[in-house]
Design an enzyme around this catalytic site. Structure first.
Site, short mmCIF file in Angstrom:
data_model
loop_
_atom_site.label_atom_id
_atom_site.label_comp_id
_atom_site.label_asym_id
_atom_site.label_seq_id
_atom_site.Cartn_x
_atom_site.Cartn_y
_atom_site.Cartn_z
N TRP A 8 -24.31 -15.58 -26.71
CA TRP A 8 -25.47 -14.58 -26.73
C TRP A 8 -25.15 -13.16 -26.85
CZ3 TRP A 8 -24.45 -11.57 -22.58
CH2 TRP A 8 -23.78 -12.04 -21.62
N ASN A 9 -23.82 -12.82 -26.43
CA ASN A 9 -23.44 -11.43 -26.07
C ASN A 9 -23.36 -10.67 -27.55
OD1 ASN A 9 -21.12 -12.85 -27.19
ND2 ASN A 9 -19.58 -11.74 -25.56
N LYS B 131 -25.35 -23.45 -34.48
CA LYS B 131 -26.28 -23.67 -33.16
C LYS B 131 -26.06 -22.40 -32.46
CE LYS B 131 -25.88 -24.53 -29.10
NZ LYS B 131 -26.79 -23.43 -28.56
N PRO B 132 -26.98 -21.51 -32.28
CA PRO B 132 -26.89 -20.11 -31.55
C PRO B 132 -27.19 -20.46 -30.19
CG PRO B 132 -28.95 -20.39 -32.52
CD PRO B 132 -28.50 -21.39 -33.22
N ALA B 133 -26.95 -19.65 -29.22
CA ALA B 133 -27.15 -19.78 -27.94
C ALA B 133 -28.65 -19.74 -27.46
CB ALA B 133 -26.56 -18.53 -27.10
N GLY C 239 -17.20 -19.05 -27.16
CA GLY C 239 -18.00 -19.18 -25.64
C GLY C 239 -17.06 -18.99 -24.74
N SER C 240 -17.35 -19.65 -23.49
CA SER C 240 -16.61 -19.82 -22.28
C SER C 240 -15.40 -20.93 -22.66
CB SER C 240 -17.36 -20.48 -21.09
OG SER C 240 -18.02 -21.63 -21.46
N GLU D 268 -12.65 -19.34 -29.91
CA GLU D 268 -12.62 -18.03 -29.37
C GLU D 268 -13.17 -18.12 -28.01
OE1 GLU D 268 -11.37 -15.52 -30.83
OE2 GLU D 268 -11.25 -16.23 -32.86
N LEU D 269 -12.41 -18.11 -26.86
CA LEU D 269 -13.04 -18.33 -25.54
C LEU D 269 -12.78 -17.04 -24.73
CD1 LEU D 269 -11.04 -21.70 -25.20
CD2 LEU D 269 -13.40 -21.28 -26.08
N CYS E 247 -16.29 -10.52 -24.61
CA CYS E 247 -14.81 -11.05 -24.31
C CYS E 247 -13.64 -10.25 -24.35
CB CYS E 247 -14.70 -12.32 -25.31
SG CYS E 247 -14.57 -11.54 -27.06
N GLU F 244 -13.48 -13.28 -15.50
CA GLU F 244 -14.26 -12.52 -16.49
C GLU F 244 -15.43 -11.78 -15.29
OE1 GLU F 244 -15.36 -14.96 -19.89
OE2 GLU F 244 -14.61 -13.11 -21.00
P1 NAP Z 1 -21.07 -20.69 -23.09
O1 NAP Z 1 -21.88 -21.09 -21.97
O2 NAP Z 1 -19.98 -21.29 -23.41
O3 NAP Z 1 -21.88 -20.96 -24.37
C1 NAP Z 1 -21.47 -20.66 -25.53
C2 NAP Z 1 -22.27 -21.31 -26.42
O4 NAP Z 1 -22.08 -22.83 -26.34
C3 NAP Z 1 -23.53 -21.33 -26.47
O5 NAP Z 1 -24.19 -21.65 -27.67
C4 NAP Z 1 -24.23 -22.36 -25.58
O6 NAP Z 1 -25.32 -23.00 -25.56
C5 NAP Z 1 -23.13 -23.64 -26.22
N1 NAP Z 1 -23.04 -24.44 -25.06
C6 NAP Z 1 -23.01 -24.56 -23.78
N2 NAP Z 1 -22.39 -25.65 -23.09
C7 NAP Z 1 -22.43 -26.69 -24.37
C8 NAP Z 1 -21.77 -27.87 -24.34
N3 NAP Z 1 -21.64 -28.69 -23.42
N4 NAP Z 1 -21.96 -28.47 -25.58
C9 NAP Z 1 -22.03 -27.78 -26.68
N5 NAP Z 1 -22.40 -26.20 -26.57
C10 NAP Z 1 -22.62 -25.73 -25.57
O7 NAP Z 1 -20.57 -19.17 -23.02
P2 NAP Z 1 -21.64 -17.98 -22.67
O8 NAP Z 1 -21.59 -17.92 -21.26
O9 NAP Z 1 -22.87 -18.04 -23.41
O10 NAP Z 1 -20.84 -16.78 -23.54
C11 NAP Z 1 -19.89 -15.93 -22.76
C12 NAP Z 1 -18.41 -16.45 -23.27
O11 NAP Z 1 -18.24 -16.30 -24.27
C13 NAP Z 1 -17.49 -15.76 -22.16
O12 NAP Z 1 -16.53 -16.35 -21.64
C14 NAP Z 1 -16.88 -14.97 -23.39
O13 NAP Z 1 -15.62 -14.28 -23.11
C15 NAP Z 1 -16.79 -15.69 -24.36
N6 NAP Z 1 -16.66 -15.07 -25.68
C16 NAP Z 1 -15.50 -15.11 -26.35
C17 NAP Z 1 -15.62 -14.36 -27.69
C18 NAP Z 1 -14.08 -14.48 -28.32
O14 NAP Z 1 -14.25 -14.09 -29.60
N7 NAP Z 1 -13.14 -14.95 -27.67
C19 NAP Z 1 -16.54 -13.71 -28.19
C20 NAP Z 1 -17.66 -13.65 -27.39
C21 NAP Z 1 -17.86 -14.13 -26.26
P3 NAP Z 1 -26.75 -22.22 -24.62
O15 NAP Z 1 -26.50 -20.90 -24.81
O16 NAP Z 1 -27.71 -23.03 -25.34
O17 NAP Z 1 -25.95 -22.82 -23.25
#
Ligand code: NAP
Length: 480
Positions: free
Chosen positions: A149-150, A173-175, A227-228, A249-250, A283, A383
């Site tokens: 979402w960020n 699949k977006p957030a 994502g995370s 990309e975590l 991130c 983080e």
């Molecule tokens: P997240 O909870 O891991 O969610 C990311 C995406 O994955 C969302 O679309 C989420 O859907 C989906 N998701 C969650 N659980 C899932 C599962 N079990 N199976 C499949 N998809 C799943 O991360 P976030 O909190 O939204 O985003 C923040 C994190 O992203 C931070 O750790 C940040 O550092 C990281 N990030 C990394 C980068 C990079 O380029 N390295 C860039 C931006 C962000 P829902 O939203 O519907 O739960």
């Protein structure tokens, strides 16, 4: 049907599905959309569409695919105000940052429009004179893209641009919190004539289910996830069964190092950019400030007035620098980390721990500056994802480098020093995929973005971004 309804986008059509979830403005919880909550049938239809479209999309010349990507970039830029406002509504960020994100996101389409024509192969000199050894690059196939979402636009276009340039098709699949940006991109893709099935978007409030469905399908040949780290690890395990290609990309835990000989005003300016973009919800946000003792007082003296100037408010209001954090969990996390640091001896130089509020603006979190940070504090390991500057003193250069590498993450690091040899020692010594030297902003479409250690696999952007969506095919050709 409600005028707030937004459907999934499959095979060039809008698909309402059988259930919906709501999207709310993080500033005041106003209802902004009711979006298709893609169930298995919707996801399967998207996978089928992507698989069908792949057969012809992959055969289109790179120049043609690139032309469409270029048109998509042009459309995004022409519509940047509307797209920016939409991003403010679903994500909360300040309008100037939302518009900057639209431009950054469009730059991936522009960049990969060019790269589509440059998916070079090679001819390898053979040791056998009767043979020719030819290597070509092929698209890996239909790809699943899962984004956070960020940065609702940029995290997606960085993937779509590379995938389409390579000849792949996608199911995105977006957030749950921010599906509208992805749907807006689908709308523009439709308008410029990207063929049905090449881009499919399946919003959902059941991420785990959608992720499992995508990964269970043999038609999906690659997953690209941002994502995370915790979720990335689960997806990597799930992708192993079918030996799918995976890019991750975590999370990050970026050190921001200020050495004794640094230009302090440049370090302060870099710190504000590296920390407060998107309210710290990035991130690549500087998470741990590591400042050599000899320059710490000067750095803090420059930093505090710069932080005090930041304007907090509704993202769409003029002059606002920091909008609300995206949800209550994000506010609670920042509060937990600040409270933990203070309880363990951190000195508060600016701000206070976030308070629990209600009503419009309840998720606004004012900047906090803390000093005397130690590795025992949770924010040294986690983080923060909020507007908190945490400063730890370093005795000297070696101590600063050791502190910088004291994390399992390895996305980006920042170092401020005027000394060329020190710059090189840090570039070589830092365990990260990216380094900002006297610069608080490293992200650009031309450069390879990505991390090492627990921050991920693969690179996005740059000419290397195409590699993650192509596979090599080698042919030994007998000519005599
Ligand atoms: P997240 O909870 O891991 O969610 C990311 C995406 O994955 C969302 O679309 C989420 O859907 C989906 N998701 C969650 N659980 C899932 C599962 N079990 N199976 C499949 N998809 C799943 O991360 P976030 O909190 O939204 O985003 C923040 C994190 O992203 C931070 O750790 C940040 O550092 C990281 N990030 C990394 C980068 C990079 O380029 N390295 C860039 C931006 C962000 P829902 O939203 O519907 O739960």
């Amino acid at each position: 049907m409600s005028e707030l309804a937004r459907d999934a986008y499959i095979d060039g059509r809008w698909e309402p599905g059988s259930r919906r979830f709501v999207v709310r403005d993080p500033y005041d919880d106003a209802l902004i959309a009711e979006v298709t909550d893609s169930d298995d049938a919707v996801v399967d239809a998207a996978i089928d569409a992507a698989a069908r479209a792949f057969r012809t999309w992959r055969t289109r010349p790179g120049a043609e695919r690139g032309k469409l990507l270029g048109q998509l970039a042009t459309c995004m830029l022409a519509d940047e105000r509307r797209l920016g406002e939409l991003c403010v509504r679903e994500n909360g960020k300040a309008l100037k940052e939302a518009i900057a994100e639209v431009r950054y996101a469009a730059s991936f389409f522009t960049w990969f429009a060019g790269e589509a024509e440059r998916a070079y192969g090679e001819v390898i000199p053979a040791s056998n004179p009767g043979q020719r050894l030819v290597v070509t690059r092929e698209p890996v196939g239909p790809c699943a893209l899962i984004t956070p979402w960020n940065f609702p636009y940029a995290m997606l276009t960085r993937k779509i641009g590379a995938a389409l340039a390579a000849g792949c098709t996608v199911v995105a699949k977006p957030a749950e919190l921010t599906p509208l940006g992805a749907l807006a991109i689908a709308e523009l893709a439709h308008a410029v004539g990207i063929p049905p099935g090449v881009i499919n978007v399946v919003p959902s409030a059941h991420a785990k289910q959608v992720g499992a469905r995508l990964l269970a399908s043999p038609a999906i040949r690659k997953l690209s996830f941002t994502g995370s780290t915790a979720v990335g690890r689960q997806l990597l395990e799930a992708a192993a069964h079918d030996i799918k290609r995976v890019s991750l990309e975590l999370g990050g835990n970026a050190p921001f190092v200020v050495l004794g000989d640094a230009d302090v005003s440049a370090a302060v300016a870099g710190a504000v950019v590296a920390k407060f973009r998107n309210g710290g919800q990035s991130c690549v946000a500087a998470n741990r400030f590591i400042v050599e003792a000899s320059v710490q007082d000067a750095f803090i003296a420059g930093l505090l007035p710069a932080v005090a100037r930041l304007v907090l408010g509704r993202g769409s209001d003029p002059g606002v620098d920091l909008g609300p954090l995206v949800d209550d969990a994000s506010v609670a996390k920042v509060k937990r980390l600040v409270d933990d640091a203070i309880a363990k001896g951190a000195r508060v130089l600016h701000g206070t721990s976030p308070t629990r509020a209600s009503g419009p603006g309840a998720r606004l979190v004012a900047p906090v500056v803390l000093a005397d940070i130690t590795p025992a504090m949770a924010l040294w390991r986690e983080e923060i994802f909020g507007p908190v500057i945490a400063i730890r003193t370093a005795a000297d250069e070696a101590d600063a480098l050791a502190q910088a590498n004291d994390t399992e993450y390895g996305l980006v690091a920042y170092v401020f020093t005027r000394d060329g040899a020190r710059q090189t020692r840090f570039i070589e010594g830092l365990e990260t995929g990216m380094v900002g030297v006297n610069d608080g902003l490293v992200s650009t479409a031309q450069a390879p973005f990505g991390g090492i250690k627990h921050s991920g696999l693969g690179r996005e952007g740059s000419r290397h971004g195409l590699d993650d969506y192509t596979q090599l095919k080698y042919a030994a050709i007998r000519v005599s």
